[in-house]
Design a protein around this motif. Sequence first.
Motif, PDB file in Angstrom:
ATOM      1  N   HIS A 277      15.623 -15.248   7.322  1.00  0.00           N
ATOM      2  CA  HIS A 277      15.647 -15.526   5.884  1.00  0.00           C
ATOM      3  C   HIS A 277      14.444 -14.906   5.180  1.00  0.00           C
ATOM      4  O   HIS A 277      14.578 -14.327   4.092  1.00  0.00           O
ATOM      5  CB  HIS A 277      15.649 -17.045   5.653  1.00  0.00           C
ATOM      6  CG  HIS A 277      15.457 -17.454   4.218  1.00  0.00           C
ATOM      7  ND1 HIS A 277      16.482 -17.430   3.294  1.00  0.00           N
ATOM      8  CD2 HIS A 277      14.349 -17.876   3.546  1.00  0.00           C
ATOM      9  CE1 HIS A 277      16.019 -17.826   2.125  1.00  0.00           C
ATOM     10  NE2 HIS A 277      14.730 -18.102   2.247  1.00  0.00           N
ATOM     11  N   LEU A 278      13.281 -14.993   5.802  1.00  0.00           N
ATOM     12  CA  LEU A 278      12.058 -14.506   5.163  1.00  0.00           C
ATOM     13  C   LEU A 278      11.923 -12.990   5.212  1.00  0.00           C
ATOM     14  O   LEU A 278      11.416 -12.372   4.270  1.00  0.00           O
ATOM     15  CB  LEU A 278      10.830 -15.152   5.828  1.00  0.00           C
ATOM     16  CG  LEU A 278      10.638 -16.652   5.589  1.00  0.00           C
ATOM     17  CD1 LEU A 278       9.489 -17.173   6.429  1.00  0.00           C
ATOM     18  CD2 LEU A 278      10.378 -16.935   4.119  1.00  0.00           C
ATOM     19  N   TYR A 279      12.375 -12.382   6.308  1.00  0.00           N
ATOM     20  CA  TYR A 279      12.155 -10.950   6.505  1.00  0.00           C
ATOM     21  C   TYR A 279      13.414 -10.105   6.337  1.00  0.00           C
ATOM     22  O   TYR A 279      13.345  -8.873   6.459  1.00  0.00           O
ATOM     23  CB  TYR A 279      11.543 -10.706   7.891  1.00  0.00           C
ATOM     24  CG  TYR A 279      10.123 -11.207   8.002  1.00  0.00           C
ATOM     25  CD1 TYR A 279       9.057 -10.426   7.599  1.00  0.00           C
ATOM     26  CD2 TYR A 279       9.861 -12.471   8.497  1.00  0.00           C
ATOM     27  CE1 TYR A 279       7.752 -10.887   7.701  1.00  0.00           C
ATOM     28  CE2 TYR A 279       8.559 -12.953   8.600  1.00  0.00           C
ATOM     29  CZ  TYR A 279       7.510 -12.147   8.197  1.00  0.00           C
ATOM     30  OH  TYR A 279       6.217 -12.616   8.281  1.00  0.00           O
ATOM     31  N   LYS A 280      14.561 -10.762   6.075  1.00  0.00           N
ATOM     32  CA  LYS A 280      15.817 -10.038   5.840  1.00  0.00           C
ATOM     33  C   LYS A 280      16.116  -9.055   6.978  1.00  0.00           C
ATOM     34  O   LYS A 280      16.503  -7.910   6.760  1.00  0.00           O
ATOM     35  CB  LYS A 280      15.751  -9.278   4.504  1.00  0.00           C
ATOM     36  CG  LYS A 280      15.251 -10.084   3.332  1.00  0.00           C
ATOM     37  CD  LYS A 280      16.087 -11.338   3.101  1.00  0.00           C
ATOM     38  CE  LYS A 280      15.537 -12.125   1.898  1.00  0.00           C
ATOM     39  NZ  LYS A 280      16.206 -13.448   1.747  1.00  0.00           N
ATOM     40  N   THR A 281      15.915  -9.509   8.199  1.00  0.00           N
ATOM     41  CA  THR A 281      16.140  -8.687   9.386  1.00  0.00           C
ATOM     42  C   THR A 281      17.027  -9.449  10.373  1.00  0.00           C
ATOM     43  O   THR A 281      16.847 -10.655  10.565  1.00  0.00           O
ATOM     44  CB  THR A 281      14.801  -8.342  10.080  1.00  0.00           C
ATOM     45  OG1 THR A 281      13.964  -7.641   9.158  1.00  0.00           O
ATOM     46  CG2 THR A 281      15.028  -7.481  11.306  1.00  0.00           C
ATOM     47  N   GLU A 282      17.974  -8.754  10.986  1.00  0.00           N
ATOM     48  CA  GLU A 282      18.862  -9.400  11.952  1.00  0.00           C
ATOM     49  C   GLU A 282      18.145  -9.558  13.291  1.00  0.00           C
ATOM     50  O   GLU A 282      17.624  -8.602  13.858  1.00  0.00           O
ATOM     51  CB  GLU A 282      20.140  -8.583  12.142  1.00  0.00           C
ATOM     52  CG  GLU A 282      21.157  -9.286  13.048  1.00  0.00           C
ATOM     53  CD  GLU A 282      22.463  -8.540  13.149  1.00  0.00           C
ATOM     54  OE1 GLU A 282      23.352  -9.016  13.873  1.00  0.00           O
ATOM     55  OE2 GLU A 282      22.601  -7.469  12.513  1.00  0.00           O
ATOM     56  N   ILE A 283      18.144 -10.792  13.787  1.00  0.00           N
ATOM     57  CA  ILE A 283      17.511 -11.108  15.068  1.00  0.00           C
ATOM     58  C   ILE A 283      18.569 -11.730  15.973  1.00  0.00           C
ATOM     59  O   ILE A 283      19.232 -12.706  15.601  1.00  0.00           O
ATOM     60  CB  ILE A 283      16.329 -12.076  14.901  1.00  0.00           C
ATOM     61  CG1 ILE A 283      15.298 -11.499  13.917  1.00  0.00           C
ATOM     62  CG2 ILE A 283      15.669 -12.358  16.248  1.00  0.00           C
ATOM     63  CD1 ILE A 283      14.153 -12.441  13.610  1.00  0.00           C
ATOM     64  N   ILE A 284      18.727 -11.170  17.166  1.00  0.00           N
ATOM     65  CA  ILE A 284      19.768 -11.612  18.100  1.00  0.00           C
ATOM     66  C   ILE A 284      19.115 -12.276  19.310  1.00  0.00           C
ATOM     67  O   ILE A 284      18.234 -11.688  19.958  1.00  0.00           O
ATOM     68  CB  ILE A 284      20.644 -10.431  18.537  1.00  0.00           C
ATOM     69  CG1 ILE A 284      21.321  -9.807  17.299  1.00  0.00           C
ATOM     70  CG2 ILE A 284      21.689 -10.881  19.561  1.00  0.00           C
ATOM     71  CD1 ILE A 284      22.067  -8.540  17.591  1.00  0.00           C
ATOM     72  N   LEU A 285      19.569 -13.500  19.614  1.00  0.00           N
ATOM     73  CA  LEU A 285      19.023 -14.258  20.741  1.00  0.00           C
ATOM     74  C   LEU A 285      19.884 -14.090  21.985  1.00  0.00           C
ATOM     75  O   LEU A 285      21.113 -14.068  21.902  1.00  0.00           O
ATOM     76  CB  LEU A 285      18.944 -15.746  20.398  1.00  0.00           C
ATOM     77  CG  LEU A 285      17.882 -16.185  19.379  1.00  0.00           C
ATOM     78  CD1 LEU A 285      18.046 -17.672  19.102  1.00  0.00           C
ATOM     79  CD2 LEU A 285      16.489 -15.895  19.899  1.00  0.00           C
ATOM     80  N   SER A 286      19.228 -13.994  23.124  1.00  0.00           N
ATOM     81  CA  SER A 286      19.939 -13.960  24.397  1.00  0.00           C
ATOM     82  C   SER A 286      20.595 -15.325  24.641  1.00  0.00           C
ATOM     83  O   SER A 286      20.000 -16.362  24.315  1.00  0.00           O
ATOM     84  CB  SER A 286      18.951 -13.637  25.524  1.00  0.00           C
ATOM     85  OG  SER A 286      19.574 -13.777  26.782  1.00  0.00           O
ATOM     86  N   PRO A 287      21.801 -15.381  25.207  1.00  0.00           N
ATOM     87  CA  PRO A 287      22.490 -16.662  25.436  1.00  0.00           C
ATOM     88  C   PRO A 287      21.714 -17.612  26.339  1.00  0.00           C
ATOM     89  O   PRO A 287      21.879 -18.832  26.241  1.00  0.00           O
ATOM     90  CB  PRO A 287      23.814 -16.241  26.093  1.00  0.00           C
ATOM     91  CG  PRO A 287      24.005 -14.815  25.673  1.00  0.00           C
ATOM     92  CD  PRO A 287      22.631 -14.225  25.597  1.00  0.00           C
ATOM     93  N   ASP A 288      20.882 -17.084  27.237  1.00  0.00           N
ATOM     94  CA  ASP A 288      20.152 -17.944  28.177  1.00  0.00           C
ATOM     95  C   ASP A 288      18.760 -18.310  27.674  1.00  0.00           C
ATOM     96  O   ASP A 288      17.884 -18.680  28.449  1.00  0.00           O
ATOM     97  CB  ASP A 288      20.043 -17.258  29.541  1.00  0.00           C
ATOM     98  CG  ASP A 288      19.338 -15.905  29.459  1.00  0.00           C
ATOM     99  OD1 ASP A 288      19.226 -15.358  28.340  1.00  0.00           O
ATOM    100  OD2 ASP A 288      18.919 -15.389  30.512  1.00  0.00           O
ATOM    101  N   ILE A 289      18.532 -18.238  26.358  1.00  0.00           N
ATOM    102  CA  ILE A 289      17.222 -18.561  25.803  1.00  0.00           C
ATOM    103  C   ILE A 289      16.923 -20.043  25.995  1.00  0.00           C
ATOM    104  O   ILE A 289      17.826 -20.890  25.982  1.00  0.00           O
ATOM    105  CB  ILE A 289      17.176 -18.185  24.294  1.00  0.00           C
ATOM    106  CG1 ILE A 289      15.737 -17.969  23.817  1.00  0.00           C
ATOM    107  CG2 ILE A 289      17.865 -19.243  23.450  1.00  0.00           C
ATOM    108  CD1 ILE A 289      15.145 -16.682  24.256  1.00  0.00           C
ATOM    109  N   ASP A 290      15.642 -20.362  26.173  1.00  0.00           N
ATOM    110  CA  ASP A 290      15.207 -21.743  26.385  1.00  0.00           C
ATOM    111  C   ASP A 290      15.524 -22.598  25.158  1.00  0.00           C
ATOM    112  O   ASP A 290      15.329 -22.180  24.024  1.00  0.00           O
ATOM    113  CB  ASP A 290      13.696 -21.751  26.640  1.00  0.00           C
ATOM    114  CG  ASP A 290      13.200 -23.107  27.106  1.00  0.00           C
ATOM    115  OD1 ASP A 290      14.012 -24.037  27.195  1.00  0.00           O
ATOM    116  OD2 ASP A 290      11.983 -23.226  27.367  1.00  0.00           O
TER     117      ASP A 290
END
Length: 333
Positions: A277-290
């Motif tokens: 929201h703040l940086y208007k950049t797409e960030i993708i998380l790995s499914p196995d993230i903690d």
Amino acid sequence: MNELDEILLLKYLQNNCSEEELAIVNSWMNLSKDNRNRLLEMERIWHSGDKIRFAKESHILRAEKLLYSRIKDIEEKKQNISKSKWLYSTIKYAAAIIILFIGTYFAINHFRFNMTDYEIVTTSKTDPVRQIILPDGTKVWLNHSSILKYPKKFTEKKRVVELEGEAYFEVTKDTKRPFSVQNETLDVQVLGTVFNMNCDKNRQLAEVSLIRGSVKVTGKHDEGMIVLSSGQKAELNKSTKQMHVRTFNTQLDAVWHDGMIPFEDATISEIVSTLQHLYKTEIILSPDIDKSTYSGVIYQKENLDSVLLNLTLAMPIEYTKNEGKIYIKPIKK
């Protein structure tokens, strides 16, 4: 590379690092846990200096005395040079910044209180965020390209200021004298509360985001009146003359005033959503993230890489970039 170059360190703290220089900082940080802890301590010292800028005069003088006492202690222990030398250099830089803030504080206040009936504070597009303390003790942070007008002394019955642009308010409570922020679009009335207001002439929406307390928002052209509770945001469309309320993480609207993004028991998914929201950049998380939660503050920087680098200090994650997207995955043990 056992020590980080002091010039590079200063550039990092001032958000002036290039991608190559950020990579150097990242490599140095990953050399050891000790390096990571040093960098976190640096961030703490640096931002403590920024907080001192907004303190009362007595607090500033006390902080200055403690700072020099700390420097003296380190100088007396120079024989244990390996770690103390790095921290000594660090505090020297922080001291220089804090001393500059102290000088600016006294200069601004000397100029301010030698004016006549009203004070008019302005900021340009390139000015840093400016903090003002009103006669009643209310604190105001003024964003870029904004104007704040207020009386040198409030009356016995009311406290009225005028705003054009964006400002963050921490209003001193006074039940006998309501506090009012006015402009050509909105009138906001409070007794004592914390809120962000954006009434820039160039924006289609005029907004009031309530962080704590309650406020009454009234349209100046018969658009109606709304009482906000904490976590609510009022939006007035200047074209349609309609005013709406929505529930929102209102603290995000106020990040600009102190650069701090607060989190309480937030998952990495929630943090990433905020950064998008703040940086208007797409960030993708790995499914196995903690799925662990995090409580604390992340310091906002102009460069998202710097923010992500700080995030890797607090969480067992790493990130990569590809075609304008950022990918975050857990560090394999």
